[in-house]
Write a protein that holds these residues in place. Structure first.
Motif, PDB file in Angstrom:
ATOM      1  N   ASN A 119       0.516  -0.689   0.068  1.00 12.78           N
ATOM      2  CA  ASN A 119       0.005  -0.201  -0.040  1.00 12.78           C
ATOM      3  C   ASN A 119       1.168   1.816  -0.128  1.00 12.78           C
ATOM      4  O   ASN A 119       2.378   1.391  -0.353  1.00 12.78           O
ATOM      5  CB  ASN A 119      -1.225  -0.151   1.186  1.00 12.78           C
ATOM      6  CG  ASN A 119      -1.999  -0.729   1.342  1.00 12.78           C
ATOM      7  OD1 ASN A 119      -0.937  -1.762   1.775  1.00 12.78           O
ATOM      8  ND2 ASN A 119      -3.146  -1.333   1.022  1.00 12.78           N
ATOM      9  N   GLU A 165      -5.372  -8.281  -2.034  1.00 10.74           N
ATOM     10  CA  GLU A 165      -5.922  -7.101  -1.280  1.00 10.74           C
ATOM     11  C   GLU A 165      -6.128  -8.362  -0.329  1.00 10.74           C
ATOM     12  O   GLU A 165      -7.032  -9.267  -0.311  1.00 10.74           O
ATOM     13  CB  GLU A 165      -6.912  -6.600  -1.560  1.00 10.74           C
ATOM     14  CG  GLU A 165      -6.778  -5.628  -3.582  1.00 10.74           C
ATOM     15  CD  GLU A 165      -6.217  -4.192  -1.921  1.00 10.74           C
ATOM     16  OE1 GLU A 165      -6.194  -4.332  -1.030  1.00 10.74           O
ATOM     17  OE2 GLU A 165      -5.520  -3.627  -3.232  1.00 10.74           O
ATOM     18  N   ASN A 203      -9.274   4.760   6.582  1.00 17.25           N
ATOM     19  CA  ASN A 203      -9.353   5.033   5.935  1.00 17.25           C
ATOM     20  C   ASN A 203      -9.529   2.442   5.773  1.00 17.25           C
ATOM     21  O   ASN A 203      -8.724   1.890   6.566  1.00 17.25           O
ATOM     22  CB  ASN A 203      -8.906   5.027   4.717  1.00 17.25           C
ATOM     23  CG  ASN A 203      -9.145   6.414   4.768  1.00 17.25           C
ATOM     24  OD1 ASN A 203     -10.673   6.654   4.449  1.00 17.25           O
ATOM     25  ND2 ASN A 203      -8.241   7.198   4.186  1.00 17.25           N
ATOM     26  N   LYS A 204     -10.383   2.219   5.078  1.00 16.80           N
ATOM     27  CA  LYS A 204     -10.191   1.066   4.652  1.00 16.80           C
ATOM     28  C   LYS A 204     -10.578  -0.260   6.100  1.00 16.80           C
ATOM     29  O   LYS A 204     -10.603  -0.935   6.016  1.00 16.80           O
ATOM     30  CB  LYS A 204      -8.676   0.446   4.408  1.00 16.80           C
ATOM     31  CG  LYS A 204      -7.767   1.095   3.123  1.00 16.80           C
ATOM     32  CD  LYS A 204      -6.803   0.735   2.311  1.00 16.80           C
ATOM     33  CE  LYS A 204      -7.250  -0.984   2.213  1.00 16.80           C
ATOM     34  NZ  LYS A 204      -5.893  -1.746   1.706  1.00 16.80           N
TER      35      LYS A 204
END
Length: 524
Positions: free
Chosen positions: A147, A167, A262-263
């Motif tokens: 990332n 992912e 985030n995420k």
């Protein structure tokens, strides 16, 4: 100084074919190597070192079973350059990776620890954080965090491997450990000795604890403040005054969990809310003075830092348990260290980069059963340039080209040789994030001399009377002779390591663009 036993070293392997032959003849004698490497882990957050902000029972197991180095340092306290030094045994100017921001990709074609071990018949793997902007070379297996700027995310990070980008769903320390154990299971079946670089992201910014630590979060618990949290920097060097390091000014809402990262999946976001939402509400409704706000931010920052360390430590224990249950520990060198230390409120700061003790000193623990007396300590001055030479020596592999570091194995002989050396430090990344001035310096048994060569400023510290780098003695009465001696020692090190007179060209560096990228990174 230490109660040490003499390491049993075996014949040297030359090339891949001879490496395999030597392995088959001496399989039991060539140690496996597991190097556990973390990111930004301060010595003050490792309980094996005594007074600690957090208990780290798994990391402490390595110290209990081997040696704790009390004076281990890096030569450039920033992530990528430190990792390049681990691989090459060379200072930044010699391995070509000076900076996170403008070095470009790491040159994996140069001599590295992994390539030399691979050539000698070792199975090699790197799993977790890489942060060298290149595909790993010298590793049979690699699966690295992919990332943002190769920092990754604490939750649901992406991994890059020869198969592409994967992912994932889960917490980064758990995922790195699962992948590492899976590879060890494969390596165990293969039968040849192995080298695993088990790289954690933790506890890098933004210090996000794992699920168990979120469930157990105690908003009311308090961490002891460092004495210098409110230090006035106005009378210090311009290098220190101008640095963008202050918690009060530069730590972000994301860092102190006023803003959710985030995420996160809905389940992960719910845990985040459970831990932080009420404390955030109280903070936002309170009318705080500047001092009270700094205290609040310090607590949130350091408490999430140490909670993330706890999350990582538990996973390290999981990997150590695997080695034990598979009867691998008897012939495996296990090491723990970090790419640099970290400011945890000292000087009112966070981050690293400086030659200061809290920034350049790292935890360094090493267990090798039958070769290192359990529970010993060493006060020898060692540096991360020594990591690769030490492991190559243990594996019976001779570098083709000289390294800057030296093997530490002689320290474990019954009658170790005298260990008298000075350490060289050089930080290049300016302009850069946090605005830390370029500086180089020398550390001796007692003193530290730094030169901020962009500013033409010097600092001198007596580490016996001032172990926290608080009192600059440069130019003070009574220190002229000591200063002259240290300058000679510094120059001698620069000649020894062939340090170029000029730094690498960064003419393309665009300061406003970097500031914009920095803000983007903090938002992410």
């Amino acid at each position: 100084m230490l109660n040490r036993s003499k390491p049993k070293l075996f014949g040297r392997a030359v090339g891949v074919f001879l490496g395999f032959l030597t392995l088959s003849a001496n399989a039991a004698g060539r140690p496996n190597i597991v190097f556990i490497f973390s990111d930004d882990h301060a010595v003050s957050a490792v309980s094996a070192y005594g007074s600690s902000l957090v208990e780290t029972p798994s990391i402490d197991r390595i110290a209990a079973g081997g040696v704790r180095f009390d004076r281990a340092y890096v030569g450039n306290a920033i992530c990528g350059p430190s990792r390049a030094t681990l691989l090459t045994g060379l200072h930044s100017h010699a391995n070509g990776f000076y900076s996170n921001e403008w070095s470009g990709p790491f040159n994996g074609e140069q001599q590295t620890l992994s390539s030399l071990l691979q050539g000698a018949g070792y199975q090699t793997a790197v799993i977790g954080k890489w942060h060298l902007y290149s595909d790993p070379v010298g590793f049979d297996h690699w699966d690295v965090i992919d990332n943002v700027f190769e920092q990754g995310t604490y939750y649901n990070p992406a991994f890059r491997s020869p198969a592409g980008v994967e992912e994932t769903t889960g917490y980064v320390a758990d995922l790195v450990t699962e992948k590492s154990i899976a590879w060890l299971e494969h390596a165990k079946k293969e039968g040849r000795p192995f080298f695993l670089l088990y790289n954690h992201k933790t506890p890098h910014r933004d210090w996000m604890p794992g699920p168990q630590e979120l469930r157990n979060w105690d908003e009311d618990a308090l961490v002891e403040e460092p004495e210098s949290l409110f230090r006035d920097l106005s009378g210090l060097t311009a290098a220190r005054r101008d640095a963008r390091m202050r918690i009060a000014d530069y730590i972000t809402d994301n860092d102190v969990k006023l803003k959710m990262g985030n995420k996160l999946t809905p389940e992960q976001a719910a845990l985040w809310e459970q831990a932080f939402a009420e404390g955030n509400r109280q903070f936002e409704e309170a009318s705080m003075s500047e001092e009270e706000e700094l205290r609040w931010k310090f607590q949130r920052y350091v408490k999430t830092y140490i909670a993330s360390v706890q999350s990582m430590d538990r996973q390290i224990g999981r990997l150590l348990d695997y080695l034990e249950t598979q009867n691998l520990m008897e012939n495996t060198i296990v090491l723990y260290s970090s790419d640099q230390g970290f400011f945890l409120g000292e000087n009112g700061w966070f981050d690293k980069r400086w030659m200061d003790e809290v920034s350049s000193q790292v935890p360094f623990l090493m267990e090798w059963r039958g070769h290192i007396q359990p529970g010993t300590t060493s006060d020898a001055l060692v540096q991360n340039i020594d990591f690769a030479p030490t492991l190559l020596d243990a594996a019976g592999v001779t570098p083709k080209e000289p390294m800057h570091g030296v093997s530490l194995l002689p320290l474990f002989k019954p009658d170790p040789p005298p260990w008298d050396r000075d350490l060289y430090y050089h930080f290049y990344e300016n302009p850069g994030f946090h605005g830390v001035a370029r500086h180089y310096g020398v550390r001796t048994q007692r003193y530290k001399l730094l030169y901020y060569y962009q500013n033409d400023e010097w600092e001198l510290f007596d580490l016996v009377t001032d172990p926290a780098d608080q009192v600059n003695l440069y130019g003070k009465p009574g220190y002229t002779e000591i200063t002259q001696d240290l300058k000679k020692r510094l120059q001698k090190l620069q000649v020894q390591y062939q340090v170029p007179e000029t730094d690498p060209d960064v003419a393309w560096y665009h300061e406003p663009l970097v500031r914009m990228v920095e803000k983007l990174m903090l938002w992410l």
